[in-house]
Design an enzyme around this catalytic site. Structure first.
Site, short mmCIF file in Angstrom:
data_model
loop_
_atom_site.label_atom_id
_atom_site.label_comp_id
_atom_site.label_asym_id
_atom_site.label_seq_id
_atom_site.Cartn_x
_atom_site.Cartn_y
_atom_site.Cartn_z
N ASN A 83 0.85 -1.18 0.00
CA ASN A 83 0.00 0.00 0.00
C ASN A 83 0.89 1.24 0.00
OD1 ASN A 83 -2.39 -1.55 0.22
ND2 ASN A 83 -2.08 -1.76 2.43
N HIS A 90 6.68 -1.43 3.41
CA HIS A 90 6.56 -2.85 3.79
C HIS A 90 5.76 -3.59 2.74
CE1 HIS A 90 3.37 -0.44 5.67
NE2 HIS A 90 2.57 -1.46 5.44
P1 AMP Z 1 -0.44 -0.73 5.97
O1 AMP Z 1 -1.86 -0.43 6.34
O2 AMP Z 1 -0.25 -1.30 4.59
O3 AMP Z 1 0.47 0.45 6.25
O4 AMP Z 1 0.02 -1.92 6.93
C1 AMP Z 1 0.50 -1.74 8.21
C2 AMP Z 1 0.45 -3.09 8.86
O5 AMP Z 1 1.33 -3.08 9.95
C3 AMP Z 1 -0.94 -3.47 9.37
O6 AMP Z 1 -1.33 -4.70 8.75
C4 AMP Z 1 -0.72 -3.63 10.88
O7 AMP Z 1 -1.47 -4.67 11.42
C5 AMP Z 1 0.77 -3.88 10.96
N1 AMP Z 1 1.42 -3.49 12.20
C6 AMP Z 1 1.34 -2.29 12.82
N2 AMP Z 1 2.11 -2.29 13.91
C7 AMP Z 1 2.70 -3.50 13.99
C8 AMP Z 1 3.62 -4.12 14.90
N3 AMP Z 1 4.08 -3.47 15.98
N4 AMP Z 1 3.98 -5.40 14.68
C9 AMP Z 1 3.52 -6.06 13.60
N5 AMP Z 1 2.68 -5.54 12.69
C10 AMP Z 1 2.26 -4.28 12.89
#
Ligand code: AMP
Ligand code: ZN
Length: 111
Positions: free
Chosen positions: A84, A97
């Site tokens: 995204n 990511h």
């Molecule tokens: P996005 O919405 O594409 O920016 O994805 C961010 C992702 O990061 C989401 O799926 C969250 O669940 C994940 N996320 C946020 N904080 C953490 C964390 N501390 N450890 C693992 N995943 C996380």
């Protein structure tokens, strides 16, 4: 390193994550809020806000080339990858990511 960035902190081991892979340039860890039976994130250790900030071909190679390695390790042959970029695309964490999800049927087009 961006001191306000949660994924920089994970890459630096300042906060705990369920790491499933690590090498010199990348880290992969399970998503905190999984959207599929398997859902992990691959990040570069270096901070880039989004895909738009990566100008270096090698860095693209680093983050994408680890996916098949991890998939093989986990015994996964089919998976969905998502990046995204920007708020309207669903980005909520501004350290680039790659989502990798598996273990269920995925629909297309993405919502
Ligand atoms: P996005 O919405 O594409 O920016 O994805 C961010 C992702 O990061 C989401 O799926 C969250 O669940 C994940 N996320 C946020 N904080 C953490 C964390 N501390 N450890 C693992 N995943 C996380
Ligand atoms: Zn960061």
């Amino acid at each position: 390193m961006n001191s306000d960035c949660i994924f920089c902190k994970i890459a630096n081991k300042e906060i705990n994550a369920n790491l499933i892979y690590e090498d010199e340039n990348t880290v992969a860890f399970n998503d905190l809020n999984p959207q599929a039976p398997v859902h992990f994130l691959v990040i570069p250790k270096k901070h880039y806000e989004s895909l738009n900030e990566i100008k270096d071909k090698e860095e693209f190679g680093n983050i994408f080339s680890v996916i098949p390695k991890i998939a093989e390790k986990l015994g996964i042959k089919e998976y969905r990858t998502v990046v995204n970029t920007g708020e309207s695309a669903g980005q909520t964490v501004f350290h680039v990511h790659i989502h990798v999800m598996a273990g269920r049927k995925f629909t297309w087009p993405a919502g």
